[in-house]
Design an enzyme around this catalytic site. Structure first.
Site, PDB file in Angstrom:
ATOM      1  N   ARG A 191      19.504 -42.271  -2.185  1.00 41.78           N
ATOM      2  CA  ARG A 191      19.532 -41.091  -3.066  1.00 41.78           C
ATOM      3  C   ARG A 191      20.824 -40.321  -2.819  1.00 41.78           C
ATOM      4  NH1 ARG A 191      17.062 -36.902  -1.439  1.00 41.78           N
ATOM      5  NH2 ARG A 191      15.162 -37.958  -0.778  1.00 41.78           N
ATOM      6  N   TYR A 219      23.750 -32.047 -29.747  1.00 44.01           N
ATOM      7  CA  TYR A 219      22.704 -33.059 -29.588  1.00 44.01           C
ATOM      8  C   TYR A 219      21.349 -32.357 -29.438  1.00 44.01           C
ATOM      9  CZ  TYR A 219      20.056 -36.798 -27.314  1.00 44.01           C
ATOM     10  OH  TYR A 219      19.098 -37.727 -26.979  1.00 44.01           O
ATOM     11  N   ASP A 243      30.818 -32.261 -24.083  1.00 41.56           N
ATOM     12  CA  ASP A 243      30.047 -33.508 -24.130  1.00 41.56           C
ATOM     13  C   ASP A 243      30.941 -34.539 -24.813  1.00 41.56           C
ATOM     14  OD1 ASP A 243      28.350 -35.631 -24.855  1.00 41.56           O
ATOM     15  OD2 ASP A 243      26.610 -34.314 -25.005  1.00 41.56           O
ATOM     16  N   LYS A 274      25.404 -44.612 -24.104  1.00 40.94           N
ATOM     17  CA  LYS A 274      25.981 -44.898 -25.410  1.00 40.94           C
ATOM     18  C   LYS A 274      27.199 -45.823 -25.268  1.00 40.94           C
ATOM     19  CE  LYS A 274      22.697 -42.029 -26.382  1.00 40.94           C
ATOM     20  NZ  LYS A 274      22.868 -40.608 -26.555  1.00 40.94           N
TER      21      LYS A 274
HETATM   22  C1  LIG Z   1      22.219 -39.407 -26.054  1.00 38.54           C
HETATM   23  C2  LIG Z   1      22.999 -38.176 -25.890  1.00 38.54           C
HETATM   24  C3  LIG Z   1      22.733 -37.294 -24.839  1.00 38.54           C
HETATM   25  C4  LIG Z   1      21.575 -37.493 -23.878  1.00 38.54           C
HETATM   26  O1  LIG Z   1      21.739 -38.594 -23.078  1.00 38.54           O
HETATM   27  P1  LIG Z   1      20.549 -39.523 -22.512  1.00 38.54           P
HETATM   28  O2  LIG Z   1      21.259 -40.594 -21.800  1.00 38.54           O
HETATM   29  O3  LIG Z   1      19.762 -39.997 -23.695  1.00 38.54           O
HETATM   30  O4  LIG Z   1      19.719 -38.657 -21.633  1.00 38.54           O
HETATM   31  C5  LIG Z   1      23.559 -36.191 -24.702  1.00 38.54           C
HETATM   32  N1  LIG Z   1      24.574 -35.956 -25.570  1.00 38.54           N
HETATM   33  C6  LIG Z   1      24.842 -36.778 -26.587  1.00 38.54           C
HETATM   34  C7  LIG Z   1      25.988 -36.467 -27.500  1.00 38.54           C
HETATM   35  C8  LIG Z   1      24.078 -37.915 -26.805  1.00 38.54           C
HETATM   36  O5  LIG Z   1      24.342 -38.711 -27.833  1.00 38.54           O
END
Ligand SMILES: *Cc1c(COP(=O)(O)O)cnc(C)c1O
Length: 377
Positions: A47, A99, A171, A196
């Site tokens: 961890r 998001y 982000d 992603k």
């Molecule tokens: C998918 C996404 C998130 C969240 O991420 P997870 O891996 O699903 O927890 C945050 N910001 C954006 C722009 C996203 O597309």
């Protein structure tokens, strides 16, 4: 410093000193033998640290131009760790098309805890300026945004947040460090859903937070270790492997998306196309300034309503009807009824008949033909 693709392939993946293996080992271990009482070599517990996770962290931090990078079990787990550096009473400004999960986390979890949130149109400089309060600690930005692909000027917002003593959080999930490096434009923190484009193959959930702020990095590490939302070694390995092809994949995502956006722009059934690469897109000039290309996400509204939009989403054969994005395969979805349901009734609610595409890296003629047949129905 060598180029992006060279670093993506080599940082964190040096050949193994003992065996010469060219790939980092996947360290399936929870604990580590110690040389004496309280004398671990690398770490005392996974961890706290794991070598495969450390390899991923060094590579992605390097690509973002960050001194520190911390990997998490999901994008939202990373956002959660970052937001826990706030205190009740603190204020966060969030773009009005963030998001949906970020909005849900801020309003339903941190809102109950006492964090105050304002959502603003980030393209409106006056609205942003007047949203700052004494207690504002973070300005939270997504560019390009999800699902409307709005682009905001990171450098301009970094001056605004600095003036008010707030951190600018970007982000960078949609752009990836291959197309945009927010820290070099003045942002304080970058967050990612590595689920992603970084992973790129729709086979792993992960998150990442990168910063050059030493004090913040110490707090993030502490949260990673004390709360424990760590990614497992196999996930870290898959993400590290994804990074090696990020550049070539993004080039193809971008060229395919450009062709899809051009096709949709001339289609009779389509009302509006949202893609920063189109010169008529309101954020095009800023995108040219701060991104090296425009990404693989394209959204569009139809001249008809939500029923037809739903039917289009259900009529493609190559584009898979699914949430998420950024994988090699093309996806289609209806944000108002899928990814963005939690924003219903708020400023973040997308148009009901908006269709979002994650344009994959298949042959572009097949993708255009698939959309053409779905729109002709
Ligand atoms: C998918 C996404 C998130 C969240 O991420 P997870 O891996 O699903 O927890 C945050 N910001 C954006 C722009 C996203 O597309």
């Amino acid at each position: 410093m060598s180029g992006f693709n060279t670093r993506a392939i080599h940082v964190g993946s040096e050949p193994d000193a003992v065996t010469g293996a060219v790939n980092p080992a996947v360290f399936f271990t929870s604990t580590y033998a110690q040389d004496g009482v309280g004398a671990p070599r690398f770490s005392d517990y996974s961890r706290v640290n794991n070598p495969t996770r450390a390899a991923l962290e060094s590579c992605l931090a390097d690509l973002e131009g960050a001194r520190h990078g911390v990997a998490f079990a999901s994008g939202l787990a990373g956002e959660d760790a970052l937001l826990r550096t706030l205190s009740p009473g603190d204020h966060v400004i969030l773009g009005n098309d963030a998001y949906g999960g970020t909005y849900r986390l801020l309003t339903r979890i941190f809102g109950d805890w006492g964090v105050r949130i304002s959502t603003v149109d980030l393209s409106d400089a006056d609205a942003v300026a007047s949203a700052f309060a004494e207690t504002t600690r973070m300005l939270w930005v997504e560019t390009p945004s999800n699902p409307l692909l709005n682009v905001v000027d990171i450098a301009a917002l970094s001056s605004a947040s600095r003036e008010h003593g707030a951190l600018l959080v970007v982000d960078n999930t949609f752009a990836t460090p291959y197309l945009q490096r927010p820290l070099t434009l003045g942002a304080d923190v970058v967050v990612h859903s590595t689920t992603k484009y970084v992973g790129g193959h729709s086979d792993v959930i992960g998150g990442f937070v990168a910063t050059n702020n030493d004090e913040l990095a110490v707090r993030l590490r502490f949260h990673q270790y004390a709360i424990g939302a760590v990614p497992g070694p196999m996930d870290c390995y898959l993400l590290l492997r994804g990074l090696k092809t990020l550049g070539v994949r993004m080039d193809r995502h971008c060229s395919n998306a450009r062709a899809v956006a051009a096709f949709l722009s001339t289609h009779d059934a389509v009302d509006k196309v949202y893609y920063p690469g189109l010169v008529e897109h309101p954020g095009h000039d800023v995108a040219v300034k701060q991104m090296s290309d425009f990404g693989g996400m394209v959204s569009f509204t139809l001249k008809s309503g939500v029923d037809v939009a739903r039917k289009v989403c259900e009529s493609t054969s190559i584009f898979i009807l699914a949430e998420s994005l950024g994988g090699v395969e093309s996806l289609i979805e209806l944000p108002s009824e899928m990814t963005h349901v939690s924003t219903a009734g708020s400023m973040l609610e997308p148009p009901a008949n908006l269709v979002r595409l994650s344009v994959g890296i298949e042959d572009v003629d097949d993708l255009v033909a698939d959309l053409a047949q779905a729109l002709a129905l």
